[in-house]
Design an enzyme around this catalytic site. Structure first.
Site, short mmCIF file in Angstrom:
data_model
loop_
_atom_site.label_atom_id
_atom_site.label_comp_id
_atom_site.label_asym_id
_atom_site.label_seq_id
_atom_site.Cartn_x
_atom_site.Cartn_y
_atom_site.Cartn_z
N HIS A 129 94.94 -53.63 14.30
CA HIS A 129 93.83 -53.47 15.25
C HIS A 129 93.51 -52.02 15.58
O HIS A 129 92.72 -51.77 16.49
CB HIS A 129 94.14 -54.18 16.56
CG HIS A 129 94.16 -55.67 16.46
ND1 HIS A 129 93.04 -56.44 16.68
CD2 HIS A 129 95.15 -56.52 16.14
CE1 HIS A 129 93.36 -57.72 16.53
NE2 HIS A 129 94.63 -57.80 16.19
N LYS A 150 84.62 -50.75 29.16
CA LYS A 150 85.71 -50.88 28.18
C LYS A 150 86.88 -50.09 28.71
O LYS A 150 86.74 -49.39 29.70
CB LYS A 150 85.28 -50.35 26.81
CG LYS A 150 84.66 -48.95 26.88
CD LYS A 150 84.24 -48.45 25.51
CE LYS A 150 82.94 -49.01 25.01
NZ LYS A 150 83.06 -49.86 23.85
N ARG A 151 88.02 -50.20 28.06
CA ARG A 151 89.14 -49.38 28.51
C ARG A 151 88.79 -47.90 28.44
O ARG A 151 87.99 -47.48 27.60
CB ARG A 151 90.38 -49.68 27.65
CG ARG A 151 91.04 -50.98 28.01
CD ARG A 151 91.52 -50.96 29.46
NE ARG A 151 92.60 -50.01 29.61
CZ ARG A 151 93.88 -50.35 29.75
NH1 ARG A 151 94.24 -51.62 29.78
NH2 ARG A 151 94.81 -49.42 29.89
N LYS A 202 87.05 -43.28 23.03
CA LYS A 202 85.85 -44.05 23.39
C LYS A 202 84.78 -43.17 24.05
O LYS A 202 83.65 -43.58 24.24
CB LYS A 202 86.23 -45.22 24.30
CG LYS A 202 87.12 -46.26 23.61
CD LYS A 202 87.61 -47.33 24.59
CE LYS A 202 88.65 -48.26 23.99
NZ LYS A 202 88.07 -49.32 23.13
N THR A 206 84.45 -55.34 20.59
CA THR A 206 83.91 -56.69 20.74
C THR A 206 82.94 -56.74 21.90
O THR A 206 82.05 -57.59 21.94
CB THR A 206 85.05 -57.72 20.97
OG1 THR A 206 85.99 -57.15 21.89
CG2 THR A 206 85.74 -58.03 19.67
N LYS A 219 79.16 -58.66 22.67
CA LYS A 219 78.78 -59.39 23.90
C LYS A 219 77.48 -58.85 24.46
O LYS A 219 76.63 -59.61 24.93
CB LYS A 219 79.93 -59.31 24.92
CG LYS A 219 81.19 -60.02 24.43
CD LYS A 219 82.45 -59.62 25.19
CE LYS A 219 83.69 -60.02 24.39
NZ LYS A 219 84.93 -59.39 24.87
C1 NBG Z 1 91.69 -53.00 19.65
C2 NBG Z 1 90.63 -52.07 19.07
C3 NBG Z 1 89.24 -52.65 19.21
C4 NBG Z 1 89.22 -54.06 18.64
C5 NBG Z 1 90.31 -54.89 19.30
C6 NBG Z 1 90.37 -56.30 18.74
C7 NBG Z 1 94.05 -52.44 20.05
C8 NBG Z 1 95.32 -51.94 19.47
N1 NBG Z 1 92.99 -52.48 19.26
O1 NBG Z 1 88.32 -51.86 18.53
O2 NBG Z 1 90.70 -50.83 19.71
O3 NBG Z 1 87.97 -54.66 18.86
O4 NBG Z 1 91.57 -54.30 19.09
O5 NBG Z 1 90.53 -56.28 17.37
O6 NBG Z 1 94.02 -52.79 21.21
#
Ligand code: NBG
Length: 846
Positions: A378, A566-567, A572, A674, A678
Site C-alpha cells: 500500500h 485526508k491524513r 500529501k 480513495t 469518493k
Molecule cells: C495507503 C495509501 C493510500 C491508499 C491506501 C489504500 C498506507 C500504508 N497506504 O494511497 O497511502 O489508497 O493505502 O490502499 O496506509
C-alpha cells in the site's frame, strides 16, 4: 494470475444482480416491539424516559436481532456449500458507524424510519448517538471496510480478521489552533452489534525458548517452553450485504489473561508470572497505533501483530479441519490476504501450525503456505517499511523466528542460484539482513500474489521499489486498483443525489456502479444541471450548518467549497495548499478590487501524535484561518475552515458538499488514494497531480473534466535518483513564493517568529546539509497556482461546471470496490459464489 480484465473499467458487469437471490425480509411490528422491550429490559425505562444514548442502544439491539437471523442462515449455507473463504487479515478496519449502513443494506430504510416515527423517534438523531468505530488510521483501514461491504454484497464467503482495540484512532480536538489527542473510548457504552464468542478462544504464546525432542520416528518435534501466554477472545461483528440476505463476519480479537488471578494459590514466582500475564493481556489490545504510512518499530506493535494473526490462523486451520481431513489441501478452501506487511507473521505462523501441530514436512508446509498467502503493498514510502531488530523478534517469537530463518536460508539459496555471486541482490532481497527481519521481503517470498493498489503504483513497484523481486518472480505481480463502496459514500452519505440518480436512471447503480454512466446523457440537459447544482447547494448548506455548530465559523454555501480531507502527511502536501492560500490572501490584500470568486477552503486531517511537521502544519492552517477569517478587508470572500476530528461520519457530509477535490500529493507517493474516488462519486472535480488513482480518474472522466498540474512521477523519481533540484533558486527568483515563505518567519501568522521555522526549513533548509523540499512543493507551486486559476474560471460558467460535475459522477463506475473485489476473486482468490437457497428463519419473538 493477473491479466485480461484488470484494465477494463466497466467489465465487472451486474455481478450483483445474479447474486441477489432474496431481499431480506424485515418485520416492522416485531422491530417496534423489540425496541420497546429493549428499553425496558436494558435500562428499566419507558421510551419517554430513556436518554438518546439508551434509545440508540435499544434500537441497535433490535436491529441486531433482525440481522442475526440472516447471519445464522448465511453461516449455515456456507457450512453446507463449503465455499472457499478469504481471510482478509488487517490491523485496521475503519468501519464507521454500523446502524445506518446496515439498515440501508437490509433495504429496510423506509420501514425502520416508519417504525421509529410511530414510536416518536428520529433515525437521524439516533444515528448520531452511535460512536464511530475508528479502528483504523486512514485509507488502508477504510479500504478494508469497503472490501467487506463488497464481499458480502457480491456473495462471497469472507472473514475480516483484526483487533478489538479498546481505544481506536484518537479524537482530535483543536485547542488554540493545535491538535490535541483525546482518547477514543468507543466501547464505553458497550457495542450492541458485537457478539463475544469465548467458545472460539485461542491461546497465543510469547517469549520463552524453543525445545526440541526426537520422537520414536526420529522426527524433531519443536515446542515453545517458558513462555507467557494470553487468551484471544473473538468478537464477531455482522457485515450485511446489500439486499441479498448475506451477512459475513468481521472477527476482531481481544486479549484476556490466561489464568484467573487467584492470589492464595500462587507462590512468589507464580505471582510474578501471573501479574506479567495480566499486564500483557491488558496492554496488547489497548490502543491502535495512530501512524499512517509510517512504521514506529515498537515491541508492543509486534505483539499486536502476532496476537491477532496467531489467533486468526489457528481458527482458520481448525475450521477447515472440522470439515476436511487433509490439511495439505488447506489452500483449496482458504486464502489469506495480507493487508500490507502488518499481518506478515501469518506466513510463519501457518508454517508453525502445519509442521508442529500437524506434522507436515517443511516442503509440504511450504507448499500449503505459499499457495495460501497473498500480499498487498500500500505504499512506496520508505519510512513505512516494517523491519524488526533480530534481537527483539527472536526474543518475542522464538519459534517463529526460527522458521523465518529457515525460510530466509532457502530463499537466499534461490537468489544465489538465480544470480551467482551477486551480493547486491542478497543485500536487497534477503529476509534477514543487517540485523533485521524485513517483513515486506518475507511477504513477497512467501506469497503467490503481490499487488499494488493503482496502475501507476504497481508500475512503480515493478520498476523501482520492488524491482529486484519483480525481475526474479514477475509472475507474482499484479495490479488491483482500489475502490470504494457506493452504498456508504453515495446511498447513505448523499441521499439527495442518490434519489436524483435513481429517479433518472433507476437503481441498478447501487449494486452495479458502471450503470451510473447512463447519467451522462443528462450532462448537457439544462434542467438536470440546475437540479444537480441545487442538490450540491443543499448539501453545502448541510455542511455549513455542521461547520457553524462545530467550528463556530459562518461559511457561504454559494462559495466554492475547495476541500482537502485526508491524513496529514508531508507527501500529501497540505502545506502547499495552505501556502497557496497565503499567496491568494496576499493578492486580495494588495488588489482589494480584484475579481475574486468567493471560496471556502476546507481541511480535515489528523496527524500522527509524534509527527512534528504534520502537527505544525495543522497549527499553520488554523493560524492562517484566524487571520484571514477575521480580516474585514477580505469581506468574507475567503474563508478557511479546519474540521476537527475528521472521521468516516463527517466524511460522508463533506464529500457530498464538495466542489473541488484536492488530490495534490507529490507524484509517485500516493499509492492510490480513495478519497479521490469518493469526491468524484459525489460530483466534485479533481484538482490533482498525476499520482495514484488520479491517473485512472482522469482517464475515465477525460482531462477536460479534471484539473491536472505538477511534475510527473517520472520527473520526481528522476530528481530523487539523480539530484538537480534546488528550491533556493525558486525562492530567489519568484517574489510571490518568497513573500509567502518569509511570512512563515516574520510574525504575520504568529507573534512567535520561530514557531513555523521548522516548516520554513523543511522547504529551504539554509542551516543544515540535509535535503530541502523533498516533496517538491516549491517546484510544483506555480503550476498548482495556475490550475487553481483555471478551476475558478471554470466555476464561473455554472453550466459548464454542472456538466463536468455530472460527468464525474457518471464516469465513476470503475471505482466501486465491487469491481476491485471481483478482480481479486477472479485473478487472486478464486472464491466460489454463494447463492442463498434458504430464507432466514422467522425471528423469534420475545
Ligand atoms: C495507503 C495509501 C493510500 C491508499 C491506501 C489504500 C498506507 C500504508 N497506504 O494511497 O497511502 O489508497 O493505502 O490502499 O496506509
Amino acid at each position: 494470475m493477473p491479466a485480461k480484465k484488470t484494465e477494463t473499467s466497466t467489465s465487472s458487469k451486474s455481478t450483483t444482480k445474479k447474486t441477489v437471490s432474496a431481499s431480506p425480509r424485515f418485520d416492522k411490528e416485531m422491530f417496534k416491539q423489540s425496541v420497546v422491550y429493549n428499553v425496558k429490559t436494558l435500562f428499566r425505562k419507558s421510551l419517554e424516559e430513556a436518554s438518546p444514548q439508551q434509545l440508540y442502544s435499544s434500537v441497535a439491539y433490535a436491529l441486531k436481532d433482525a440481522i442475526i437471523d440472516h447471519w445464522m442462515t448465511t453461516q449455515k449455507e456456507y457450512e453446507e456449500q463449503d465455499p472457499k473463504t478469504v481471510y482478509y487479515l488487517s490491523m485496521e478496519f475503519l468501519m464507521g458507524r454500523t446502524m445506518g449502513n446496515s439498515i440501508i443494506n437490509l433495504k429496510a430504510d423506509t420501514k425502520v424510519r416508519q417504525a421509529l416515527e410511530e414510536l416518536g423517534l428520529d433515525l437521524d438523531l439516533l444515528e448520531d448517538q452511535e460512536p464511530d468505530p475508528a479502528l483504523g488510521n486512514g485509507g488502508l483501514g477504510r479500504l478494508a471496510a469497503c472490501f467487506l461491504d463488497s464481499l458480502a454484497t457480491l456473495g462471497y464467503s469472507a472473514y475480516g480478521c483484526g483487533i478489538r482495540y479498546h481505544y481506536g484512532m484518537f479524537k482530535q480536538e483543536i485547542r488554540d489552533g493545535y491538535q490535541v489527542e483525546v482518547p477514543d473510548n468507543w466501547l464505553v457504552n458497550g457495542n450492541p452489534f458485537e457478539l463475544r464468542r469465548p467458545e472460539y478462544a485461542k491461546t497465543v504464546k510469547f517469549g520463552g525458548y524453543v525445545a526440541v525432542d526426537v520422537d520414536e520416528n526420529g522426527r524433531n518435534n519443536f515446542h515453545q517452553e517458558g513462555y507467557q501466554s494470553v487468551t484471544a477472545i473473538p468478537y464477531d461483528l455482522p457485515v450485511v450485504g446489500y439486499g441479498n440476505g448475506i451477512v459475513n463476519t468481521l472477527r476482531i480479537w481481544d486479549a484476556e489473561p490466561v489464568e484467573c488471578f487467584s492470589l492464595d494459590s500462587f507462590d512468589k514466582g507464580d505471582y510474578q508470572k501471573a501479574v506479567e500475564q495480566q499486564n500483557l493481556a491488558r496492554n496488547i489490545t489497548e490502543v491502535l497505533y495512530p501512524n499512517d504510512n509510517h512504521y514506529a518499530g515498537k515491541e508492543l506493535r509486534l505483539k499486536q501483530q502476532y496476537f491477532f494473526i496467531s489467533a486468526s490462523v489457528q481458527e482458520a486451520v481448525e475450521k477447515y479441519m472440522r470439515k476436511h481431513k487433509d490439511v495439505r489441501k488447506f489452500y483449496e478452501k482458504a486464502t489469506f490476504q495480507l493487508n500490507d506487511t502488518h499481518p506478515t507473521v501469518a506466513v510463519a505462523e501457518l508454517m508453525r501450525i502445519l509442521m508442529d501441530e500437524y506434522y507436515l514436512t517443511w516442503d509440504e508446509a511450504w507448499d500449503v503456505t505459499s499457495k495460501t498467502c497473498a500480499y498487498t503493498n500500500h505504499t512506496i514510502m520508505a519510512e513505512a517499511l516494517e523491519k524488526w531488530p533480530i534481537e527483539l523478534f527472536s526474543r518475542l517469537l522464538p519459534r517463529i523466528y526460527q522458521i523465518i530463518e529457515e525460510i530466509n536460508r532457502r530463499f537466499v539459496l534461490k537468489i544465489e542460484t538465480e544470480y551467482p555471486g551477486n551480493q547486491d541482490k542478497i543485500a536487497k532481497m534477503a529476509i534477514i539482513y543487517d540485523g533485521q527481519v524485513k517483513m515486506a521481503n518475507l511477504a513477497i517470498a512467501a506469497s503467490y500474489s503481490v499487488n499494488g493498489v493503482a496502475r501507476l503504483h504497481t508500475e512503480i513497484l515493478k520498476k523501482e521499489t520492488l524491482k529486484d523481486f519483480y525481475e526474479m518472480m514477475p509472475e507474482k505481480f499484479n495490479n488491483k486498483t482500489n475502490g470504494i463502496t457506493q452504498r456508504r459514500f453515495l446511498l447513505h452519505g448523499n441521499p439527495l443525489l442518490a434519489d436524483w440518480i435513481t429517479d433518472h436512471i433507476g437503481d441498478e447503480w447501487i449494486t452495479d456502479l458502471p450503470h451510473i454512466h447512463e447519467l451522462a446523457i443528462y450532462a448537457d440537459d439544462k434542467k438536470a444541471q440546475k437540479e444537480f447544482m441545487n442538490i450540491k447547494y443543499r448539501n453545502k448548506v448541510r455542511l455549513a450548518e455542521y461547520i457553524a455548530e462545530h467550528n463556530g465559523v459562518e461559511v457561504d454555501p454559494r462559495s466554492i467549497f475547495d476541500v482537502q480531507v485526508k491524513r496529514l502527511h508531508e507527501y500529501k502536501r497540505q502545506l502547499m495548499n495552505i501556502l497557496h492560500i497565503m499567496y491568494l490572501y496576499n493578492e486580495l490584500k494588495h488588489h482589494p478590487d480584484m475579481d475574486f470568486t468567493p471560496r471556502t477552503f476546507i481541511f480535515g486531517a489528523k496527524a500522527a501524535a509524534g509527527y512534528r511537521n504534520a502537527k505544525l502544519t495543522i497549527k499553520l492552517i488554523n493560524s492562517v484561518a484566524d487571520v484571514v477569517n477575521n480580516d474585514p478587508d477580505v469581506k468574507g470572500l475567503m474563508k478557511i475552515v479546519f474540521i476537527e476530528n475528521y472521521n468516516v461520519s463527517n466524511a460522508e457530509l463533506i464529500f457530498a458538499a464538495s466542489d473541488v477535490s484536492e488530490q495534490i500529493s507529490t507524484a509517485s507517493k500516493e499509492a492510490s488514494g480513495t478519497g479521490n474516488m469518493k469526491f468524484m462519486l459525489n460530483g466534485a472535480l479533481t484538482l490533482g497531480t498525476m499520482d495514484g488513482a488520479n491517473v485512472e480518474i482522469v482517464k475515465e472522466v477525460g482531462e477536460e473534466n479534471a484539473f491536472i498540474f505538477g511534475m510527473s512521477s517520472d520527473e520526481v523519481i528522476g530528481f530523487e535518483n539523480n539530484g538537480g533540484y534546488d528550491p533556493m533558486q525558486i525562492f530567489n527568483n519568484d517574489p510571490d513564493i518568497r513573500r509567502v515563505l518569509m511570512q512563515l518567519i516574520n510574525g504575520t501568522y504568529s507573534p512567535d517568529t520561530e514557531l513555523f521555522r521548522p516548516l520554513y526549513n523543511s522547504l529551504l533548509n539554509t542551516q543544515s546539509t540535509s535535503k530541502a523540499d523533498t516533496y517538491f512543493i516549491l517546484k510544483d507551486f506555480k503550476s498548482y497556482s495556475d490550475a487553481r486559476k483555471r478551476i475558478v474560471d471554470f466555476y464561473n460558467d455554472q453550466a459548464a461546471w454542472a456538466k463536468s460535475a455530472i460527468l464525474n459522477v457518471a464516469c465513476s463506475g470503475k471505482f466501486t470496490s465491487d469491481r476491485t473485489i471481483q478482480q481479486y476473486v477472479d485473478e487472486i482468490w478464486h472464491l466460489d459464489k454463494v447463492e442463498l437457497k434458504r430464507k432466514a428463519a422467522t425471528k423469534t419473538t420475545k
